[in-house]
Design an enzyme around this catalytic site. Structure first.
Site, PDB file in Angstrom:
ATOM      1  N   GLY A  74       0.807  -1.213   0.000  1.00 53.96           N
ATOM      2  CA  GLY A  74       0.000   0.000   0.000  1.00 53.96           C
ATOM      3  C   GLY A  74       0.836   1.257   0.000  1.00 53.96           C
ATOM      4  O   GLY A  74       1.963   1.284  -0.488  1.00 53.96           O
ATOM      5  N   ASP A  76       3.219   4.273   0.766  1.00 57.44           N
ATOM      6  CA  ASP A  76       4.454   4.544   1.510  1.00 57.44           C
ATOM      7  C   ASP A  76       4.163   5.694   2.475  1.00 57.44           C
ATOM      8  O   ASP A  76       4.021   6.847   2.069  1.00 57.44           O
ATOM      9  CB  ASP A  76       5.573   4.916   0.534  1.00 57.44           C
ATOM     10  N   LEU A  77       4.058   5.348   3.757  1.00 59.86           N
ATOM     11  CA  LEU A  77       3.641   6.347   4.745  1.00 59.86           C
ATOM     12  C   LEU A  77       4.679   7.426   4.985  1.00 59.86           C
ATOM     13  O   LEU A  77       4.378   8.451   5.605  1.00 59.86           O
ATOM     14  CB  LEU A  77       3.274   5.652   6.052  1.00 59.86           C
ATOM     15  N   HIS A  96      -7.308   5.762  -7.889  1.00 55.92           N
ATOM     16  CA  HIS A  96      -8.495   5.388  -8.652  1.00 55.92           C
ATOM     17  C   HIS A  96      -8.209   5.151 -10.136  1.00 55.92           C
ATOM     18  O   HIS A  96      -8.702   4.171 -10.702  1.00 55.92           O
ATOM     19  CB  HIS A  96      -9.585   6.456  -8.494  1.00 55.92           C
ATOM     20  N   ASP A 151      -9.656   1.436   0.979  1.00 56.53           N
ATOM     21  CA  ASP A 151      -9.808   2.278  -0.203  1.00 56.53           C
ATOM     22  C   ASP A 151      -9.300   1.532  -1.431  1.00 56.53           C
ATOM     23  O   ASP A 151      -9.041   0.330  -1.383  1.00 56.53           O
ATOM     24  CB  ASP A 151      -9.115   3.638  -0.020  1.00 56.53           C
TER      25      ASP A 151
END
Length: 269
Positions: A74, A76-77, A96, A151
């Site tokens: 997911g 990359d924070l 999206h 999401d």
């Protein structure tokens, strides 16, 4: 512009675009030290590759996998270290389009899940048409663990794969599934030993690449509509796309091969 996107990668090479095998485009997320977490530059390169694959008749199957130990974990924070900013705008502008591009691509897309698939990486895998995983792969929704909601289509695809009750249990608990559990739940088509994943994904991709690509693309479109369609609408869409299918070269080749009692030689046209 499409051709430039098709061959280009970003620096450093976060996405490897491999066209070694005829008819097969392999997209390798290449940030192994970060378990292939998404960045804006990776998302941009990924979309460009999908866009060009859609325009190229030579591409008949897309395989998505990751380099190193992870498939994709997911976001990359570290990009959110200072301020997460407007997440909604980021999702609409970057995530999206990639998810929609996978579903709009009228060619089969295989996720070869080599390691951890978490957060939006799990959503990415679930957006693909087939998922083949290493027995070392794991599947973690992850969103709830940091106070977020799923999401990138996670709620949409997971519900369709495992049903609403299990989707609630999984997405709201953040539970980690092994590859064997994910297959049992219906998330995966197949689980293979880790060192056999690349070869098995290539084998399945080659089989799909030899099939009538237009028919597969139209079948994909029909299946996407089927979940919410009325019977009358679905019957009408089937009739319309069957009419289109009969106008393809592959249909004529399929009929000729059947009548001549020989294997068909489809070219995706």
């Amino acid at each position: 512009m499409r051709e430039r996107g098709y061959h280009a990668t970003v620096e450093p090479t976060e996405l490897i675009v491999d066209r070694t095998e005829p008819g097969i485009l392999q997209l390798i997320l290449n940030r192994p030290a970060q378990l292939n977490a998404w960045t804006i530059s990776l998302e941009t390169a990924f979309f460009a590759a999908l866009d060009a694959a859609a325009a190229s008749p030579d591409v008949r199957v897309v395989v998505i996998t990751g380099a190193g130990r992870g498939f994709c974990v997911g976001q990359d924070l570290t990009e959110f270290r200072e301020d997460a900013g407007d997440i909604g705008s980021r999702l609409r502008g970057n995530y999206h389009p990639n998810i929609k591009a996978i579903r709009a691509l009228e060619k089969p897309v295989i996720a070869a899940v080599n390691g951890a698939a978490a957060g939006a990486g799990l959503s990415l895998a679930c957006a693909c048409d087939l998922r083949i995983a290493s027995d070392q792969a794991t599947f973690v929704p992850a969103f709830v663990n940091i106070g977020l909601v799923p999401d990138s289509g996670g709620t949409f695809f997971v519900t369709r794969l495992v049903g609403q009750a299990r989707a609630f249990e999984w997405l709201c608990s953040g539970r980690r599934l092994t590859a064997a559990e994910a297959q049992q739940w219906g998330v995966l088509s197949e689980v293979v030993e880790a060192d056999a994943l690349a070869a098995r994904a290539a084998e399945v991709a080659s089989e799909l690449a030899a099939l009538p690509t237009r028919a597969i693309g139209m079948t994909k479109r029909l299946l996407d509509r089927a979940a919410t369609a009325t019977l009358d609408d679905q019957l009408e869409w089937e009739a319309q796309l069957q009419t289109a299918a009969t106008q393809t070269e592959d249909f004529r080749e399929g009929v000729a091969a059947f009548l001549e009692k020989r294997p068909p030689d489809f070219h995706g046209r």
